[in-house]
Design an enzyme around this catalytic site. Structure first.
Site, mmCIF file in Angstrom:
data_model
loop_
_atom_site.group_PDB
_atom_site.id
_atom_site.type_symbol
_atom_site.label_atom_id
_atom_site.label_comp_id
_atom_site.label_asym_id
_atom_site.label_seq_id
_atom_site.Cartn_x
_atom_site.Cartn_y
_atom_site.Cartn_z
ATOM 1 N N THR A 55 -14.164 -9.813 -7.424
ATOM 2 C CA THR A 55 -14.140 -8.393 -6.929
ATOM 3 C C THR A 55 -14.475 -7.409 -7.978
ATOM 4 O O THR A 55 -13.820 -7.591 -9.232
ATOM 5 C CB THR A 55 -12.606 -7.984 -6.288
ATOM 6 O OG1 THR A 55 -12.421 -9.168 -5.580
ATOM 7 C CG2 THR A 55 -12.872 -6.655 -5.635
ATOM 8 N N PRO A 101 -15.207 -2.934 -8.722
ATOM 9 C CA PRO A 101 -15.256 -1.648 -8.091
ATOM 10 C C PRO A 101 -16.319 -1.608 -6.978
ATOM 11 O O PRO A 101 -16.153 -0.935 -6.198
ATOM 12 C CB PRO A 101 -15.477 -0.741 -9.268
ATOM 13 C CG PRO A 101 -14.780 -1.709 -10.254
ATOM 14 C CD PRO A 101 -15.410 -2.812 -10.215
ATOM 15 N N ALA A 118 -18.074 -4.084 -5.594
ATOM 16 C CA ALA A 118 -18.217 -5.523 -4.554
ATOM 17 C C ALA A 118 -17.020 -5.776 -4.233
ATOM 18 O O ALA A 118 -16.334 -6.449 -4.881
ATOM 19 C CB ALA A 118 -19.073 -6.393 -5.595
ATOM 20 N N SER A 160 -15.632 -6.865 -0.096
ATOM 21 C CA SER A 160 -16.239 -7.727 0.867
ATOM 22 C C SER A 160 -17.703 -8.208 0.461
ATOM 23 O O SER A 160 -17.953 -9.348 0.628
ATOM 24 C CB SER A 160 -16.090 -7.279 2.404
ATOM 25 O OG SER A 160 -14.647 -6.969 2.380
ATOM 26 N N ARG A 188 24.671 -5.813 16.067
ATOM 27 C CA ARG A 188 24.798 -4.169 16.324
ATOM 28 C C ARG A 188 25.092 -3.847 17.634
ATOM 29 O O ARG A 188 24.478 -4.397 18.587
ATOM 30 C CB ARG A 188 23.423 -3.786 15.814
ATOM 31 C CG ARG A 188 23.087 -2.255 16.126
ATOM 32 C CD ARG A 188 23.584 -1.384 15.293
ATOM 33 N NE ARG A 188 23.170 0.041 15.120
ATOM 34 C CZ ARG A 188 23.806 1.058 14.710
ATOM 35 N NH1 ARG A 188 24.780 0.866 13.982
ATOM 36 N NH2 ARG A 188 23.243 2.040 14.904
ATOM 37 N N ILE A 219 13.452 -2.930 15.425
ATOM 38 C CA ILE A 219 15.022 -3.382 16.157
ATOM 39 C C ILE A 219 15.990 -2.618 15.056
ATOM 40 O O ILE A 219 17.201 -2.555 15.714
ATOM 41 C CB ILE A 219 14.665 -4.774 16.093
ATOM 42 C CG1 ILE A 219 13.967 -5.144 17.256
ATOM 43 C CG2 ILE A 219 16.387 -5.470 16.244
ATOM 44 C CD1 ILE A 219 13.471 -6.787 17.321
ATOM 45 N N GLY A 250 16.297 -0.006 13.429
ATOM 46 C CA GLY A 250 16.186 1.399 13.358
ATOM 47 C C GLY A 250 16.379 2.076 12.012
ATOM 48 O O GLY A 250 15.729 1.327 11.038
ATOM 49 N N GLU A 305 -8.167 -11.787 -0.061
ATOM 50 C CA GLU A 305 -8.812 -13.242 0.292
ATOM 51 C C GLU A 305 -9.515 -13.065 1.519
ATOM 52 O O GLU A 305 -9.506 -14.099 2.432
ATOM 53 C CB GLU A 305 -7.506 -14.164 0.583
ATOM 54 C CG GLU A 305 -6.408 -14.342 -0.662
ATOM 55 C CD GLU A 305 -7.401 -15.180 -1.511
ATOM 56 O OE1 GLU A 305 -8.320 -15.746 -1.423
ATOM 57 O OE2 GLU A 305 -6.787 -14.942 -2.874
ATOM 58 N N THR A 326 -10.742 -9.577 4.161
ATOM 59 C CA THR A 326 -10.302 -8.749 5.132
ATOM 60 C C THR A 326 -10.192 -9.470 6.476
ATOM 61 O O THR A 326 -10.934 -10.235 6.662
ATOM 62 C CB THR A 326 -10.849 -7.316 5.140
ATOM 63 O OG1 THR A 326 -12.306 -7.615 5.534
ATOM 64 C CG2 THR A 326 -10.967 -6.834 3.755
#
Lengths: 383, 249
Positions: free
Chosen positions: A125, A127, A129, A131, A268, A337, A339, A363, A365
């Site tokens: 990768t 800056p 280049a 994907s 809970r 769930i 909370g 790896e 997108t």
């Protein structure tokens, strides 16, 4: 068709789980709080991972590796992935692309990387280049018996503790004017290479990314991996499998998040009963468990296909896509769930949720994965 | 010196135990099974004794249904040398197990038998003692430290009053406490090696032993649920309640 694991495979899982429990989990809090993995701790865990045989377990036995096949490796990677990434990756599995080493490169790079004397990182990768890998600007130009490299790479994981980088750079253009890529091994301590600090990332605290600058960096001609201009072919041969690593860790973390939510649902109490008795919660659990099971099946099938040499890029893309997106959904619902408590750093859910975000990006997108899948569907029809 | 280590396949200690609805026992279908934890300490201790050059061979013995061989394999992957599997019902009582061990000892002639102090499934805590009686060997139960010194062995035992250290000549039967050591996990290369290590298969009938249960299990029920605690205002109230309600003082 056989879905049962063998005795050895169960032992591999037991060992990996024991290693994670005994050596890694107790340090997770430190990483979260300090965003830093101390060198002494890294060295200690690395030593233990070598003793346990987890280090380089993906590499062939003839060079000193563990010699696991893709399926067994996926079992190990999945269970290592239960722990915070910065810790799990200390039990390093060298880039399998290093298997393309030939001649002197075997003794110089491949073998010491397997024993843990040297460490590799990988740089693709830039800056400009992401994907669009083909758009990379880093160039390698031949000069007598050397290659001269110029350019900048970023998001390079763990370069600060690596000895050399597997570097992809442009070495020319084809007749349509498209970039041709080649792959090189470059020592990071040599003249012309600067390993700079990277960015602070929302995911995976303590896991460092670096920026690499190459300024007239000169490397010997033999430090090329594979053939000149065949970088993409090399990626296709070796890097498809790394998508499964991401999928494997995603499934494991989804299971971890699910177990927390399940436990919470069973204990809970609100309105006089445990919240798992409310359909709003119990149906979420049912959906989460079903998705995790699907992810697991896709993962195991893809891993098995690597060993059968029948894995297609569509398979790998589907597995990476589903498992990473499933992790995002499951970790999000697990927080719902639990909370308010789900958002507190006292339980690892908020971290799993934060860490999940990167998996849909690196790896390849989710969009690139969908592109790969749809292209392989449409291409045979001429579309 | 040969060391014989016995291992039992039990429900994993992390599993929440459920009683079968017909009260005939506990649920074992689709339940994770592992090596009995104190047996892991026994295997670990044997490995350390061998690594210190004080033993030549470690033999693992497991008695039970077919799957017990997996537990032997786990011990072999930790580093033990070979296994003996004796096919028997999982309900074999401590006396039956002791008789089988006696036969195996006659055959293998170990100098030291290391066992877990008890199995976490039935918690009998009898087999080690019975083996000692059957063989007429010295026993050292609840070992938290073991030192081999020539033909003698020094064992530190966890007893109600504290620690007791005893020294005796080999051969002996020692049962291991969880505090004895920290069991290792099998390394990947050892897992691969374990595949090739031999496991000999025998059965109680072949050994000519009668292991028919002497006891009849009537039913298995869950322990009563713990009732909710109460807050007391002061020490005086606490003492009063302990005296008059709990009747423990």
């Amino acid at each position: 068709m056989e879905f049962n694991l063998s005795e050895e495979q169960n032992l591999l899982i037991d060992t990996t789980k024991s290693f994670v429990k005994a050596e890694l989990l107790q340090h997770e809090e430190l990483l979260e709080k300090t965003n830093n993995l101390p060198k002494e701790l890294y060295d200690e865990i690395k030593k233990k991972s070598i003793e346990a045989g987890l280090y380089a377990c993906n590499m062939p036995t003839e060079h000193g590796g563990g010699g696991l096949n893709a399926f067994d490796l996926t079992l190990v990677e999945k269970h290592l992935g239960f722990a915070s990434l910065a810790l799990a990756e200390i039990a390093w599995r060298p880039q399998n692309i290093l298997m393309a080493c030939e001649g002197e490169l075997v003794n110089e790079y491949l073998k010491p990387t397997i024993t843990g004397e040297r460490k590799d990182c990988i740089a693709m990768t830039e800056p400009g280049a992401g994907s669009d890998l083909r758009g990379m600007k880093t160039k390698a130009v031949k000069d007598d018996n050397d290659w001269i490299i110029n350019g900048t790479k970023h998001f390079i994981s763990n370069a600060h503790i690596s000895d050399f980088v597997v570097l992809f750079a442009s070495t020319g253009e084809d007749d349509k004017g498209r970039n041709l890529l080649s792959c090189f091994l470059v020592d990071l301590k040599q003249k012309g290479v600067e390993v700079a600090k990277g960015y602070d990332c929302v995911s995976h605290r303590g896991y460092v990314n670096n920026i690499l600058h190459f300024n007239d960096c000169r490397i010997p001609a033999r430090n090329i991996l594979g053939e000149k201009d065949k970088g993409f072919e090399l990626m296709n041969v070796w890097l498809e499998a790394t998508r499964l690593t991401v999928a494997a860790t995603s499934v494991s973390r989804a299971e971890r998040a699910f177990d927390i939510a399940l436990d919470w649902s069973a204990n809970r109490k609100q309105f006089g009963k445990v919240i798992g008795k409310f359909q709003g919660v119990s149906f979420k659990l049912a959906d989460m468990a079903t998705e995790i099971k699907l992810g697991n099946l896709m993962l195991m099938e893809s891993a098995w296909k690597i060993d059968q040499k029948t894995l297609t890029s569509q398979d790998a893309a589907m597995t990476k896509l589903f498992c990473t997106e499933m992790l995002s959904r499951v970790s999000d619902e697990a927080i719902q769930i639990c909370g308010g408590m789900g958002l507190m750093a006292d339980i690892p859910l908020e971290r799993i949720w934060r860490d999940a975000r990167i998996e849909r990006i690196w790896e390849g997108t989710s969009e690139i994965q969908r592109h790969i899948i749809s292209r392989s569907l449409l291409r045979p029809l001429g579309a | 010196m040969k060391i014989l280590v016995t291992v039992k396949r039990v429900i994993d200690y992390n599993v929440q135990i459920r009683v079968k609805s017909d009260q005939s026992g506990v649920e074992t279908d689709n339940v994770k099974m592992s090596m009995n934890p104190p047996d892991e300490n026994a295997v670990e201790e044997a490995l350390r004794i061998k690594e210190a050059g004080k033993a030549d061979e470690i033999i693992i013995l497991s008695i039970g249904e077919e799957k017990s061989q997996e537990t032997i394999r786990t011990a072999l992957a930790m580093g033990a040398d070979r296994g003996i599997y004796v096919k028997a019902s999982n309900d074999t009582e401590p006396l039956g197990v002791a008789k089988i061990i006696e036969k195996i000892v006659d055959k293998e002639k170990p100098q030291l038998i290391l066992m877990g102090k008890q199995a976490i499934d039935d918690d009998s805590n009898q087999t080690g003692q019975m083996v000692s009686a059957k063989l007429n060997w010295t026993q050292a139960t609840f070992a938290s430290k073991i030192e081999i010194d020539g033909d003698n062995i020094k064992v530190t035992r966890e007893i109600d009053e504290g620690l007791e250290t005893i020294k005796m000549p080999l051969p002996i039967v020692a049962t291991c406490d969880l505090r004895l050591n920290e069991p290792r996990y099998a390394s990947l290369p050892n897992i691969m090696k374990a595949k090739k290590k031999p496991i000999e298969s025998l059965s109680a009938e072949e050994l000519g032993i009668d292991i028919t249960p002497r006891l009849k299990q009537l039913k298995v029920i869950e322990p009563p649920k713990r009732s909710k605690g109460i807050m007391v205002a002061d020490v005086a109230e606490l003492v009063q309640k302990l005296k008059n309600e709990a009747k423990v003082i």
